[in-house]
Design a protein around this motif. Structure first.
Motif, short mmCIF file in Angstrom:
data_model
loop_
_atom_site.label_atom_id
_atom_site.label_comp_id
_atom_site.label_asym_id
_atom_site.label_seq_id
_atom_site.Cartn_x
_atom_site.Cartn_y
_atom_site.Cartn_z
N ALA A 1 0.84 -1.21 0.00
CA ALA A 1 0.00 0.00 0.00
C ALA A 1 0.87 1.26 0.00
CB ALA A 1 -0.98 0.01 1.17
N ALA A 2 1.94 1.21 -0.80
CA ALA A 2 2.88 2.32 -0.97
C ALA A 2 3.56 2.72 0.34
CB ALA A 2 2.19 3.53 -1.61
N LEU A 3 3.51 1.82 1.32
CA LEU A 3 4.09 2.06 2.65
C LEU A 3 3.47 3.29 3.32
CD1 LEU A 3 7.83 1.31 1.78
CD2 LEU A 3 6.08 -0.27 2.61
N GLY A 4 2.22 3.54 2.99
CA GLY A 4 1.54 4.71 3.53
C GLY A 4 0.94 4.47 4.90
N GLU A 5 0.60 5.56 5.56
CA GLU A 5 -0.04 5.53 6.87
C GLU A 5 -1.44 6.13 6.76
OE1 GLU A 5 0.53 7.79 11.15
OE2 GLU A 5 2.31 7.32 9.97
N MET A 6 -2.42 5.49 7.39
CA MET A 6 -3.80 5.98 7.36
C MET A 6 -3.85 7.35 8.05
SD MET A 6 -6.90 5.54 6.36
CE MET A 6 -6.69 3.89 5.71
N THR A 7 -4.41 8.34 7.35
CA THR A 7 -4.49 9.68 7.92
C THR A 7 -5.90 10.25 7.96
OG1 THR A 7 -4.04 10.71 5.78
CG2 THR A 7 -2.13 10.27 7.20
N LEU A 8 -6.83 9.68 7.16
CA LEU A 8 -8.15 10.30 7.06
C LEU A 8 -9.19 9.28 6.63
CD1 LEU A 8 -9.85 12.96 6.96
CD2 LEU A 8 -9.05 13.23 4.60
N GLU A 9 -10.37 9.36 7.26
CA GLU A 9 -11.52 8.55 6.84
C GLU A 9 -12.65 9.49 6.47
OE1 GLU A 9 -12.71 4.98 9.14
OE2 GLU A 9 -10.96 5.45 10.39
N PHE A 10 -13.24 9.26 5.29
CA PHE A 10 -14.42 9.99 4.84
C PHE A 10 -15.66 9.18 5.20
CE2 PHE A 10 -11.13 11.13 1.63
CZ PHE A 10 -11.05 12.49 1.91
N PHE A 11 -16.77 9.86 5.48
CA PHE A 11 -18.05 9.22 5.79
C PHE A 11 -17.90 8.21 6.92
CE2 PHE A 11 -18.42 10.60 1.36
CZ PHE A 11 -19.63 11.29 1.38
N ALA A 12 -17.10 8.56 7.93
CA ALA A 12 -16.82 7.63 9.03
C ALA A 12 -18.08 7.20 9.77
CB ALA A 12 -15.82 8.25 10.01
N ASP A 13 -19.10 8.05 9.77
CA ASP A 13 -20.35 7.70 10.45
C ASP A 13 -21.16 6.66 9.66
OD1 ASP A 13 -20.69 9.74 8.52
OD2 ASP A 13 -22.47 10.53 9.51
N GLN A 14 -20.75 6.35 8.42
CA GLN A 14 -21.41 5.33 7.62
C GLN A 14 -20.64 4.00 7.64
OE1 GLN A 14 -22.60 6.47 3.64
NE2 GLN A 14 -23.00 8.58 4.27
N CYS A 15 -19.56 3.94 8.38
CA CYS A 15 -18.73 2.74 8.44
C CYS A 15 -19.50 1.61 9.13
CB CYS A 15 -17.46 3.04 9.23
SG CYS A 15 -16.36 1.64 9.41
N PRO A 16 -19.70 0.49 8.43
CA PRO A 16 -20.41 -0.63 9.03
C PRO A 16 -19.64 -1.25 10.20
CG PRO A 16 -20.24 -0.92 6.65
CD PRO A 16 -19.33 0.21 7.03
N GLN A 17 -20.37 -1.80 11.12
CA GLN A 17 -19.73 -2.49 12.23
C GLN A 17 -18.84 -3.59 11.65
OE1 GLN A 17 -22.47 -4.08 15.07
NE2 GLN A 17 -20.88 -5.11 16.25
N GLY A 18 -17.65 -3.72 12.15
CA GLY A 18 -16.71 -4.71 11.64
C GLY A 18 -15.75 -4.18 10.60
N TYR A 19 -16.01 -2.99 10.06
CA TYR A 19 -15.12 -2.39 9.07
C TYR A 19 -14.21 -1.33 9.69
CZ TYR A 19 -17.62 -4.11 4.86
OH TYR A 19 -18.17 -4.85 3.86
N GLY A 20 -14.39 -1.04 10.96
CA GLY A 20 -13.69 0.06 11.61
C GLY A 20 -12.18 -0.07 11.59
N LEU A 21 -11.51 1.05 11.43
CA LEU A 21 -10.06 1.11 11.43
C LEU A 21 -9.57 1.62 12.78
CD1 LEU A 21 -9.51 2.76 7.94
CD2 LEU A 21 -9.25 0.34 8.54
N THR A 22 -8.46 1.09 13.22
CA THR A 22 -7.86 1.57 14.46
C THR A 22 -6.86 2.67 14.14
OG1 THR A 22 -6.11 -0.08 14.36
CG2 THR A 22 -8.11 -0.69 15.56
N GLY A 23 -6.41 3.32 15.15
CA GLY A 23 -5.39 4.35 14.97
C GLY A 23 -5.94 5.73 15.27
N ASP A 24 -5.02 6.63 15.44
CA ASP A 24 -5.35 8.01 15.78
C ASP A 24 -5.22 8.86 14.52
OD1 ASP A 24 -5.95 10.27 17.26
OD2 ASP A 24 -3.87 10.59 17.86
#
Length: 142
Positions: free
Chosen positions: A101-124
């Motif tokens: 994944a290009a050695l990238g770090e997760m920095t942003l989630e769009f539409f986080a309130d629509q994320c289904p249970q079980g799809y959630g990402l960890t991290g700050d």
């Protein structure tokens, strides 16, 4: 702090489509909207790249998924290639096309309130609601 620009290369599942792009800081962004989930059967994760540096070769196709967006895919294997915004011609390539994944770090989630249970990402990292996401895209603030 960003690094010097570097070239990363990716490919679809069958290898018919290849992508080459420049990035300084391969930040990852996830989208949980209904269309991204329907298109990918999960969230769509893109890698941040330098504007105007994406080169695509092979049987890439695109689908106008709304008045303001398109979704790219391989015409041979169907792999998701990008999410594109029509107003500025930007294409945000799928992170999974690039090794590690290009050695990238997760920095942003769009539409986080629509994320289904079980799809959630960890991290700050930043998580935008539907209202905040729409405001960002309509105001052009990234």
């Amino acid at each position: 702090m960003s690094d010097a620009p570097r070239t990363i290369e990716g490919r679809c599942l069958c290898g018919a489509v290849t992508l080459t792009v420049q990035t300084e800081n391969p930040r990852l962004r996830a989208c949980h909207c209904d269309m991204c989930r329907q298109h990918t059967s999960g969230m769509f994760i893109s890698v941040d790249t330098l504007p105007g540096t994406l080169e695509v070769s092979g049987p890439a196709q695109s689908f106008a998924s709304s008045e303001w967006a398109e979704r790219g895919f391989c015409g041979t294997c169907g792999s998701t290639l990008w999410y594109g915004t029509v107003h500025d011609g930007m294409r945000h390539p799928a992170a999974g096309l690039f090794e590690g994944a290009a050695l990238g770090e997760m920095t942003l989630e769009f539409f986080a309130d629509q994320c289904p249970q079980g799809y959630g990402l960890t991290g700050d990292h930043r998580k935008l609601s539907t209202e905040e996401t729409i405001a960002m895209f309509t105001e052009g603030d990234e």
